[in-house]
Design a protein around this motif. Structure first.
Motif, short mmCIF file in Angstrom:
data_model
loop_
_atom_site.label_atom_id
_atom_site.label_comp_id
_atom_site.label_asym_id
_atom_site.label_seq_id
_atom_site.Cartn_x
_atom_site.Cartn_y
_atom_site.Cartn_z
N TYR A 227 0.83 -1.21 0.00
CA TYR A 227 0.00 0.00 0.00
C TYR A 227 0.86 1.26 0.00
O TYR A 227 1.86 1.36 0.71
CB TYR A 227 -0.92 0.04 1.22
N GLY A 228 0.44 2.21 -0.82
CA GLY A 228 1.13 3.48 -0.87
C GLY A 228 0.32 4.48 -1.66
O GLY A 228 -0.68 4.12 -2.31
N PHE B 237 -15.79 2.83 -5.83
CA PHE B 237 -16.02 4.27 -5.92
C PHE B 237 -16.11 4.93 -4.54
O PHE B 237 -15.82 6.11 -4.39
CB PHE B 237 -17.29 4.57 -6.72
N ASP B 238 -16.52 4.14 -3.55
CA ASP B 238 -16.67 4.70 -2.20
C ASP B 238 -15.36 4.69 -1.42
O ASP B 238 -15.30 5.19 -0.29
CB ASP B 238 -17.74 3.94 -1.43
N ASP B 239 -14.30 4.14 -2.01
CA ASP B 239 -13.01 4.08 -1.31
C ASP B 239 -11.89 4.00 -2.35
O ASP B 239 -11.13 3.02 -2.40
CB ASP B 239 -12.97 2.87 -0.38
N LEU B 240 -11.76 5.04 -3.17
CA LEU B 240 -10.77 5.02 -4.25
C LEU B 240 -9.34 4.94 -3.73
O LEU B 240 -8.45 4.46 -4.44
CB LEU B 240 -10.94 6.26 -5.15
N TYR C 126 -7.13 -3.09 2.35
CA TYR C 126 -6.32 -3.07 1.13
C TYR C 126 -5.82 -4.46 0.76
O TYR C 126 -5.31 -5.20 1.59
CB TYR C 126 -5.12 -2.14 1.30
N SER C 127 -6.00 -4.80 -0.50
CA SER C 127 -5.48 -6.05 -1.06
C SER C 127 -4.63 -5.70 -2.27
O SER C 127 -5.13 -5.11 -3.24
CB SER C 127 -6.63 -6.97 -1.50
N PRO C 128 -3.35 -6.05 -2.28
CA PRO C 128 -2.50 -5.73 -3.44
C PRO C 128 -3.05 -6.27 -4.75
O PRO C 128 -3.01 -5.57 -5.78
CB PRO C 128 -1.16 -6.39 -3.08
#
Length: 322
Positions: free
Chosen positions: A129-130, A185-188, A194-196
């Protein structure tokens, strides 16, 4: 499709298949390459470098659009050694930076050359994640937002460069690997769970949706000289897999060891087909695999999702669009 892949059987539209190489496609379409200007993003290695090399060999004027550094310099030198008489140049581009994208577009426009084909090849895959420097989630920000902005800034150049100009978006079969509902769309920024791999799949789905919506809008605006395509290059081991490890890493290594992955020259063939072959023109806006049009996932065919993604992307990029 799996059997055809293993046998390398030619497809019904283009006559090419999984065993076809980028060099073969480029040689067949040499008259459609010579003297034309191509931008290839992410061309310092892998598919992008192979694509740029064969286009240069057949007389294209190729812009290597990639992050500055030793790899980019080596890529340029590699093509110059293979094609001493070729027209190839390096221009720095970081798709995770809107400032870099805007600078690239301005510098390209200042050259006064036409632009016939933009190949949106660069990408990041399954990374930790980044965020990009502008605050977008790294994979969606680089693979989709970055290319969306670049294409937006260069679209007038494509429209004004004569007949048969193209935008080619390198997606992936992984566009089918998305959370329920498709684009989040609710969490761009993908701040929740988070899943890579799901993030990568979302960004590749965005590439498919973007190409189809771009084509729809071009047609609606009466633009007939620019067409758009998305594609899956096939399973290939390149630097893109540098973040994969654990069970997935072993799986990819095993598939490659068993000969079930394409070579880089074979993987780049679909990009070169979409960029040069006249046989793809009736399938503008479509998704290609093994050099031929195929249906993407159900989400990839969702016109309403494509329209919403475009509108949301414009809103997110609005501060950077000019």
């Amino acid at each position: 499709m799996v059997l055809n892949y293993l046998l390398g059987k030619p497809g019904p539209v283009t006559g090419y298949g999984s065993a076809t190489t980028a060099a073969q496609v480029a040689a067949d379409n040499a008259e459609r390459i010579k003297g034309r200007v191509f931008i290839v993003t992410g061309s310092s290695a892998g598919l992008g470098l192979e694509t740029a090399t064969v286009l240069t060999k057949e007389g294209g004027h190729v812009i290597l659009a990639c992050r500055p550094g030793q790899k980019a310099d080596q890529a340029l030198q590699s093509i110059k050694e293979k094609v001493p008489e070729g027209q190839v140049e390096l221009m720095p581009l970081d798709l995770g930076s809107t400032a870099s994208i805007k600078k690239f577009a301005a510098e390209f426009k200042s050259k006064g050359t036409p632009l016939h084909v933009l190949i949106n090849n660069a990408g990041v895959m399954a990374c930790p994640y980044g965020l990009t420097e502008d605050g977008f989630e790294m994979q969606l920000g680089t693979n989709h937002f970055g290319h969306f902005l670049l294409t937006h800034l260069l679209l007038d150049k494509l429209k004004g460069s004569g007949d048969d100009c193209r935008v080619v978006c390198v997606s992936s079969e992984a566009h089918k690997l998305t959370p329920k509902g498709g684009i989040k769309f609710d969490d761009l920024k993908y701040e929740q769970n988070y899943s890579p791999w799901y993030s990568y799949g979302q960004s590749k789905l965005a590439n498919v949706l973007y190409a189809s919506e771009l084509q729809r809008r071009l047609k609606a605006d009466g633009v007939t000289n620019v067409t758009a395509y998305s594609l899956h290059p096939g399973g290939i081991m390149t630097d893109l897999q540098r973040h994969t490890g654990g069970a997935m890493g072993y799986l990819l290594w095993g598939l490659d060891s068993c000969g079930l992955f394409k070579s880089i020259p074979q993987g780049a063939a679909t990009s070169v087909t979409c960029a040069t072959s006249d046989k793809v023109l009736p399938h503008a806006g479509g998704y290609f695999e093994d050099c031929n049009p195929v249906k993407p996932s159900a989400y990839g065919q969702d016109a309403e999702m494509a329209k919403k993604l475009w509108e949301v992307t414009e809103k997110e990029l609005e501060p950077f669009m000019k």
